[in-house]
Design an enzyme around this catalytic site. Structure first.
Site, short mmCIF file in Angstrom:
data_model
loop_
_atom_site.label_atom_id
_atom_site.label_comp_id
_atom_site.label_asym_id
_atom_site.label_seq_id
_atom_site.Cartn_x
_atom_site.Cartn_y
_atom_site.Cartn_z
N HIS A 82 25.00 22.73 32.38
CA HIS A 82 25.72 21.47 32.52
C HIS A 82 25.85 21.12 34.00
O HIS A 82 26.23 21.97 34.81
CB HIS A 82 27.12 21.58 31.91
CG HIS A 82 27.91 20.32 32.11
ND1 HIS A 82 27.77 19.23 31.28
CD2 HIS A 82 28.81 19.96 33.05
CE1 HIS A 82 28.56 18.25 31.70
NE2 HIS A 82 29.21 18.67 32.77
N ASP A 161 39.18 15.46 23.36
CA ASP A 161 38.73 15.25 24.73
C ASP A 161 38.41 13.78 24.96
O ASP A 161 38.76 13.21 25.99
CB ASP A 161 37.49 16.10 25.03
CG ASP A 161 36.93 15.75 26.39
OD1 ASP A 161 37.62 16.03 27.38
OD2 ASP A 161 35.84 15.16 26.47
N ARG A 168 43.42 9.33 30.37
CA ARG A 168 43.42 9.71 31.79
C ARG A 168 42.78 8.62 32.64
O ARG A 168 43.21 8.35 33.76
CB ARG A 168 42.64 11.03 31.98
CG ARG A 168 43.40 12.25 31.46
CD ARG A 168 42.48 13.47 31.36
NE ARG A 168 41.79 13.73 32.61
CZ ARG A 168 40.59 14.29 32.72
NH1 ARG A 168 39.94 14.69 31.63
NH2 ARG A 168 40.04 14.49 33.90
N SER A 183 37.94 19.57 30.09
CA SER A 183 37.17 18.54 29.38
C SER A 183 35.72 18.98 29.23
O SER A 183 35.15 18.96 28.13
CB SER A 183 37.26 17.23 30.16
OG SER A 183 36.36 16.27 29.63
N LYS A 187 33.82 20.61 25.51
CA LYS A 187 32.63 20.04 24.90
C LYS A 187 31.49 21.06 24.84
O LYS A 187 30.80 21.18 23.84
CB LYS A 187 32.18 18.80 25.69
CG LYS A 187 33.05 17.59 25.37
CD LYS A 187 32.62 16.35 26.11
CE LYS A 187 32.91 16.48 27.59
NZ LYS A 187 32.78 15.20 28.32
#
Lengths: 389, 389
Positions: A82, A161, A168, A183, A187
């Site tokens: 990621h 999320d 947010r 967050s 995921k």
């Protein structure tokens, strides 16, 4: 404990128990705790932070708000990568086939462009026919069969999320490291991975502008992984200038193909190799980084990585010929050179501005429902340190 | 500037402009800014505070959210007193008639009991027939004619304060000095006053437990008054033990009558005299504190203050005979002595617990819709420093 007391406890700098966090986030998921109490709690978290055990509980509660995929019936170690996002970051497009060609299983649920940064899904969709909305059964099948599958976020994974991020976004708690970390990790942990490589971008084109923030974010995410029993490795990589020379969806696909042909710019190749090598080590496909790098170089040299990219594209409905024939990809109608008005050496690149300029051209979305033009973008003929005439 | 940016600015410790505060609170009043954005902003204010100009803008916006009374057509200086709340605090019931008897105009919009503290309205309603819901036209008429009027908060005065208080109450931002100060001052400034005396209670029975917090709150409120062009004086008074000896509505009315007869406990008399003297000075009815005190002692000695209390009660529908005949007031069916189990001197009183015990007896509300029993309460036969056998 009532939601009020949980907010007050965090506000006063005391650590919340796992049970308090689970009950608050569970209540929020079920709609029993209203947005205004969550807004107050997240602002208190902004000021007071979350400890490692608090973060594990927070991430776990978000993870369990939806489906958690179990890929344990698929043989092999499942490893994803990621990136926190940057400009010209087409690493995933080359990394996934390289890792898969070496025997790693790559379950990759990617995102769209956000702000000035591009998104892997948008890039993939510039390949004619390529689909990223395949659903979980096909996702499982392709990971097992092809070795990699790259799809978009589904509504069933970590739905809290999504709800919390939207809140947010309007209450000024987006740029809060514990909330960013939980967050991302909620995921990723929902994807069914065994291990994860994180590419934390740092510099003018990244969300983390300083090394200190990037390192804190990296450590926070690695800490969550450890608390959740997953192997997680993070690399801090440079985003002071765009990665490689291509910015824009189809242009970036071409440059990703170039990585697999051994013809990409050095910075992009190095970043991709370093991240993919970590995946091979985590998957125990290679005993160490050196062996992993050698293995990756072989899969480029023998064409197996490029073949794997074509195989992934075909399996996801895309026209695989793009790996050999660029003309399959969309091409901009107008191509114009932009010349420097002065002579000298490039001292720096305003990376975020470059990203926003690409968005303005149509490479990203200015509004949620903007249409993307896959053909547009920039090729940087000169990067930092290079001579301009 | 968007609400998001205003929240972020405060979160990052920057001062908001008057225009930003006015637009945020205005939007909240009109329902254009949702509770969750206000919850985030108030939590940021909890951590970052509000400067004097910010507080003036904040208070002004709350004030202008409703009707702002203009009593300038009534001759005389209009001065009110506000207490931050305590146990056994019946000062207003004697202060208002004393000040009025000396020629001050007293527009007093009071509150109900809150938590462990009593409320002036609840005390007044233990006088048979006494009404506190008279409406603004009668309020004006009585200030002009009688010299004082004590009523309850109307829905038209500072409605945003009510809405915001309810939100703070569930998002853990009640105990935040700038927000407390602006809440009090917005309501008081809407009453039509020229000047204000603040009684900031400090100690175990007060909301401010330490002198430091009490002083900060006092200075904050005086500062708001100055920014809004009103003369405001604050006294810090002791709430380490209940004020006087009576706790409970009808019992406190009796003790307030005793003040006006010169027969009340010394601490209660001193507190009342000191606060009322400040009102006389602010109203320019007396040139200094000493002259004001002398004047107050005369109005007690000659019975004019007691007469004024009867006059106020009669004007507001109450039976005025209570000032001479205690039997007019409700009386508890059962009266029981509670004896100490040991001998010695009273070293301290758990004031908040005494207040909560009175609430449990029925002197206050445990729920919003609880009924009050005006007769119940405590008489403290011994206070701190006194001998118990």
């Amino acid at each position: 404990m009532r939601p009020y007391e949980i907010i007050k406890k965090k506000r006063d700098g005391q650590a919340l128990s796992a049970q308090e966090i689970t009950s608050f986030l569970g209540g929020y998921t079920r709609g029993e705790i209203p947005d205004y109490q969550m807004a107050a709690l997240t602002m208190a978290v902004f000021f007071k932070g979350l400890s490692a055990p608090e973060l594990a509980a927070w991430t776990g509660a978000m993870l369990r708000s939806g489906e958690v995929l179990d890929l344990s019936d698929i043989p092999g170690v499942k490893v994803d990568k990621h990136s926190t996002g940057g400009v010209g970051d087409k690493v995933s497009l080359a990394l996934a086939p390289m890792a898969a060609a070496c025997g790693v299983k790559v379950p990759m649920i990617s995102g769209r462009g956000l702000g000035h940064t591009g998104g892997t899904l948008d890039k993939l969709e510039s390949i004619p026919g390529f689909r990223v909305d395949l659903g979980i059964p096909v996702y499982r099948e392709l990971i097992a069969g092809v070795g990699a599958c790259l799809i978009g976020q589904t509504a069933t994974l970590a739905p809290t999320d999504k709800k919390l991020y939207a809140l947010r976004d309007v209450t000024a708690t987006v740029d809060c490291i514990p909330l960013i970390a939980s967050s991302i990790m909620s995921k990723k942990l929902a994807e069914g991975i065994d291990a994860l490589v994180l590419d934390v971008k740092v510099g003018s084109g990244a969300f983390m502008k300083t090394r200190e923030d990037a390192r804190t974010l990296a450590r926070t995410m690695v800490g969550i992984g450890r608390e959740m029993g997953k192997k997680v490795v993070a690399l801090l990589t440079d985003m002071e200038q765009p990665l490689g020379r291509a910015i824009g969806n189809a242009l970036e696909v071409q440059e990703a193909v170039a990585i697999l042909k051994g013809k990409a710019p050095a910075d992009l190749t190095e970043c991709t190799m370093a991240l993919t090598a970590e995946m091979l080590v985590l998957a125990k496909v290679a005993p160490g980084r050196a062996e992993a790098r050698a293995r990756l170089e072989r899969c480029v040299a023998d064409g197996s990585a490029l073949k794997k990219l074509a195989e992934i594209a075909r399996a996801q409905g895309g026209d695989p010929r793009f790996v050999e024939d660029e003309s399959v990809l969309p091409k901009a109608r107008n191509v114009r050179p932009i010349l420097s008005l002065t002579e000298g050496y490039v001292a720096g690149i305003e990376t975020e501005a470059m990203g926003l300029a690409a968005v303005a051209l149509g490479a990203g979305r200015e509004k949620v429902d903007s249409l993307i033009d896959p053909a547009v973008g920039f090729i940087l003929e000169r990067k930092v340190g290079e001579r301009v005439q």
